[in-house]
Write a protein that holds these residues in place. Structure first.
Motif, PDB file in Angstrom:
ATOM      1  N   PRO A 136     -16.197 -14.254  -6.815  1.00 18.73           N
ATOM      2  CA  PRO A 136     -17.557 -14.051  -7.318  1.00 18.73           C
ATOM      3  C   PRO A 136     -18.334 -15.360  -7.363  1.00 18.73           C
ATOM      4  CG  PRO A 136     -15.981 -13.927  -9.120  1.00 18.73           C
ATOM      5  CD  PRO A 136     -15.189 -14.051  -7.857  1.00 18.73           C
ATOM      6  N   LYS A 137     -19.625 -15.227  -7.234  1.00 20.51           N
ATOM      7  CA  LYS A 137     -20.552 -16.354  -7.378  1.00 20.51           C
ATOM      8  C   LYS A 137     -21.422 -16.022  -8.583  1.00 20.51           C
ATOM      9  CE  LYS A 137     -19.387 -17.748  -3.123  1.00 20.51           C
ATOM     10  NZ  LYS A 137     -17.964 -17.603  -3.038  1.00 20.51           N
ATOM     11  N   MET A 138     -21.576 -16.962  -9.486  1.00 12.44           N
ATOM     12  CA  MET A 138     -22.311 -16.702 -10.718  1.00 12.44           C
ATOM     13  C   MET A 138     -23.246 -17.855 -11.044  1.00 12.44           C
ATOM     14  SD  MET A 138     -19.244 -15.453 -13.147  1.00 12.44           S
ATOM     15  CE  MET A 138     -17.728 -15.580 -12.229  1.00 12.44           C
ATOM     16  N   LEU A 139     -24.438 -17.494 -11.454  1.00 12.54           N
ATOM     17  CA  LEU A 139     -25.380 -18.467 -11.971  1.00 12.54           C
ATOM     18  C   LEU A 139     -25.660 -18.078 -13.417  1.00 12.54           C
ATOM     19  CD1 LEU A 139     -27.225 -20.916 -11.541  1.00 12.54           C
ATOM     20  CD2 LEU A 139     -28.990 -19.322 -10.719  1.00 12.54           C
ATOM     21  N   LEU A 140     -25.328 -18.960 -14.325  1.00  9.80           N
ATOM     22  CA  LEU A 140     -25.534 -18.744 -15.753  1.00  9.80           C
ATOM     23  C   LEU A 140     -26.707 -19.602 -16.191  1.00  9.80           C
ATOM     24  CD1 LEU A 140     -21.793 -19.082 -16.827  1.00  9.80           C
ATOM     25  CD2 LEU A 140     -23.005 -17.024 -16.076  1.00  9.80           C
TER      26      LEU A 140
ATOM     27  N   LYS B  42     -25.474 -23.280 -15.195  1.00 11.56           N
ATOM     28  CA  LYS B  42     -24.154 -23.569 -14.632  1.00 11.56           C
ATOM     29  C   LYS B  42     -23.948 -22.638 -13.447  1.00 11.56           C
ATOM     30  CE  LYS B  42     -19.308 -24.202 -15.276  1.00 11.56           C
ATOM     31  NZ  LYS B  42     -18.432 -25.051 -15.982  1.00 11.56           N
ATOM     32  N   LEU B  43     -23.495 -23.207 -12.361  1.00 13.66           N
ATOM     33  CA  LEU B  43     -23.199 -22.452 -11.147  1.00 13.66           C
ATOM     34  C   LEU B  43     -21.685 -22.411 -10.990  1.00 13.66           C
ATOM     35  CD1 LEU B  43     -24.263 -21.056  -8.581  1.00 13.66           C
ATOM     36  CD2 LEU B  43     -24.213 -23.308  -7.484  1.00 13.66           C
ATOM     37  N   ILE B  44     -21.146 -21.210 -10.829  1.00 19.35           N
ATOM     38  CA  ILE B  44     -19.702 -21.037 -10.650  1.00 19.35           C
ATOM     39  C   ILE B  44     -19.484 -20.306  -9.333  1.00 19.35           C
ATOM     40  CG2 ILE B  44     -17.605 -19.974 -11.575  1.00 19.35           C
ATOM     41  CD1 ILE B  44     -18.938 -20.170 -14.376  1.00 19.35           C
ATOM     42  N   ASP B  45     -18.694 -20.935  -8.441  1.00 19.09           N
ATOM     43  CA  ASP B  45     -18.408 -20.275  -7.164  1.00 19.09           C
ATOM     44  C   ASP B  45     -16.908 -20.084  -6.927  1.00 19.09           C
ATOM     45  OD1 ASP B  45     -17.437 -22.788  -6.421  1.00 19.09           O
ATOM     46  OD2 ASP B  45     -19.059 -23.174  -5.002  1.00 19.09           O
ATOM     47  N   PHE B  46     -16.064 -20.563  -7.848  1.00 22.58           N
ATOM     48  CA  PHE B  46     -14.613 -20.453  -7.770  1.00 22.58           C
ATOM     49  C   PHE B  46     -14.032 -21.157  -6.551  1.00 22.58           C
ATOM     50  CE2 PHE B  46     -15.546 -17.188 -10.834  1.00 22.58           C
ATOM     51  CZ  PHE B  46     -14.534 -17.372 -11.766  1.00 22.58           C
ATOM     52  N   GLU B  47     -14.851 -21.980  -5.910  1.00 24.84           N
ATOM     53  CA  GLU B  47     -14.366 -22.806  -4.816  1.00 24.84           C
ATOM     54  C   GLU B  47     -14.598 -24.276  -5.146  1.00 24.84           C
ATOM     55  OE1 GLU B  47     -16.503 -21.151  -1.533  1.00 24.84           O
ATOM     56  OE2 GLU B  47     -15.198 -19.412  -1.397  1.00 24.84           O
TER      57      GLU B  47
ATOM     58  N   ALA C 101     -34.267 -16.851 -28.002  1.00 28.30           N
ATOM     59  CA  ALA C 101     -33.160 -17.433 -27.250  1.00 28.30           C
ATOM     60  C   ALA C 101     -32.526 -16.360 -26.369  1.00 28.30           C
ATOM     61  CB  ALA C 101     -32.115 -18.019 -28.200  1.00 28.30           C
ATOM     62  N   VAL C 102     -32.353 -16.677 -25.076  1.00 29.13           N
ATOM     63  CA  VAL C 102     -31.772 -15.730 -24.132  1.00 29.13           C
ATOM     64  C   VAL C 102     -30.753 -16.422 -23.235  1.00 29.13           C
ATOM     65  CG1 VAL C 102     -33.813 -14.240 -24.087  1.00 29.13           C
ATOM     66  CG2 VAL C 102     -33.594 -16.070 -22.398  1.00 29.13           C
ATOM     67  N   ALA C 103     -29.913 -15.604 -22.629  1.00 29.32           N
ATOM     68  CA  ALA C 103     -28.987 -16.065 -21.598  1.00 29.32           C
ATOM     69  C   ALA C 103     -29.084 -15.061 -20.457  1.00 29.32           C
ATOM     70  CB  ALA C 103     -27.565 -16.142 -22.132  1.00 29.32           C
ATOM     71  N   LEU C 104     -28.970 -15.562 -19.245  1.00 28.14           N
ATOM     72  CA  LEU C 104     -29.060 -14.725 -18.051  1.00 28.14           C
ATOM     73  C   LEU C 104     -27.836 -14.971 -17.185  1.00 28.14           C
ATOM     74  CD1 LEU C 104     -32.714 -15.743 -17.284  1.00 28.14           C
ATOM     75  CD2 LEU C 104     -32.031 -13.480 -18.040  1.00 28.14           C
ATOM     76  N   THR C 105     -27.378 -13.923 -16.529  1.00 27.59           N
ATOM     77  CA  THR C 105     -26.307 -14.027 -15.548  1.00 27.59           C
ATOM     78  C   THR C 105     -26.769 -13.350 -14.274  1.00 27.59           C
ATOM     79  OG1 THR C 105     -24.587 -13.988 -17.243  1.00 27.59           O
ATOM     80  CG2 THR C 105     -23.911 -13.444 -14.994  1.00 27.59           C
ATOM     81  N   ILE C 106     -26.691 -14.070 -13.169  1.00 24.66           N
ATOM     82  CA  ILE C 106     -26.965 -13.517 -11.848  1.00 24.66           C
ATOM     83  C   ILE C 106     -25.678 -13.711 -11.062  1.00 24.66           C
ATOM     84  CG2 ILE C 106     -28.453 -13.576  -9.817  1.00 24.66           C
ATOM     85  CD1 ILE C 106     -30.434 -15.268 -11.595  1.00 24.66           C
ATOM     86  N   ASP C 107     -25.118 -12.619 -10.538  1.00 26.09           N
ATOM     87  CA  ASP C 107     -23.830 -12.759  -9.873  1.00 26.09           C
ATOM     88  C   ASP C 107     -23.713 -11.825  -8.680  1.00 26.09           C
ATOM     89  OD1 ASP C 107     -23.693 -10.414 -11.329  1.00 26.09           O
ATOM     90  OD2 ASP C 107     -21.911 -10.950 -12.449  1.00 26.09           O
TER      91      ASP C 107
END
Length: 176
Positions: free
Chosen positions: A81-85, A142-147, A69-75
């Motif tokens: 900030p823009k983040m892809l979890l 999950k994509l987080i863009d704070f907008e 089991a893994v989790a990745l963060t690309i930001d």
């Protein structure tokens, strides 16, 4: 949790595709002693899987064999900030040579053509016994863009704030 269709839709968004074209992700996994690890690693995206290449003797491989089991963060490093979890399971693929993904994963690093030739020769010499491809098929994203999208805790705070404002500033916890 997201369904497979929702995960695919998130990963196909323009901002997700932009983030998936970056060079580094943070790979989180659980070590044998039960404690978390989070390491920055180069990666490539082939449209369905994230591929991380590493040395055959990398300590993370033993941990991933035990618990895939893994989790990745690309930001990004800008505001907002823009983040892809991403979450998924790691499959390990031992190779005899240098995987193309490894050579491609550093494609946007700023190198002259001469530096690139020298770097690739060094890679081929160092990893002459081959590498391991860590292949992660996303099962959640999950994509987080704070907008247009926020972390779930912040979404909850905005919902509570709106409820307080709608009730004239009184919270459910306040005494009357």
């Amino acid at each position: 949790m997201t369904t497979p269709d929702e995960t695919t839709e998130i990963l196909n968004r323009p901002l997700s595709r932009e983030l998936l074209a970056r060079d580094l992700t943070r790979l989180a996994y659980v070590a044998k002693d039960g404690t978390p690890r989070n390491v920055p690693v180069g990666f490539s995206w082939n449209g369905a899987e994230i591929v991380i290449c590493t040395a055959k003797n990398a300590p993370k491989l033993a941990h991933l064999r035990e618990n895939p089991a893994v989790a990745l963060t690309i930001d990004t490093e800008v505001h907002p900030p823009k983040m892809l979890l991403i979450r998924g399971r790691a499959e390990l693929d031992v190779t005899d040579g240098i995987p193309d993904e490894y050579l491609e994963s550093s494609g946007t690093y700023q190198m002259t053509a001469e530096q690139r030739v020298e770097w690739e020769a060094g890679v081929r010499s160092l990893y002459h016994e081959g590498m391991v491809r860590i292949v992660v098929t996303p099962t959640w994203a999950k994509l987080i863009d704070f907008e247009t999208t926020l972390p779930s805790a912040v979404e909850e705070l905005f919902r509570r704030q709106a409820e307080r404002q709608a009730s004239g500033g009184r919270s459910a916890d306040s005494e009357e």
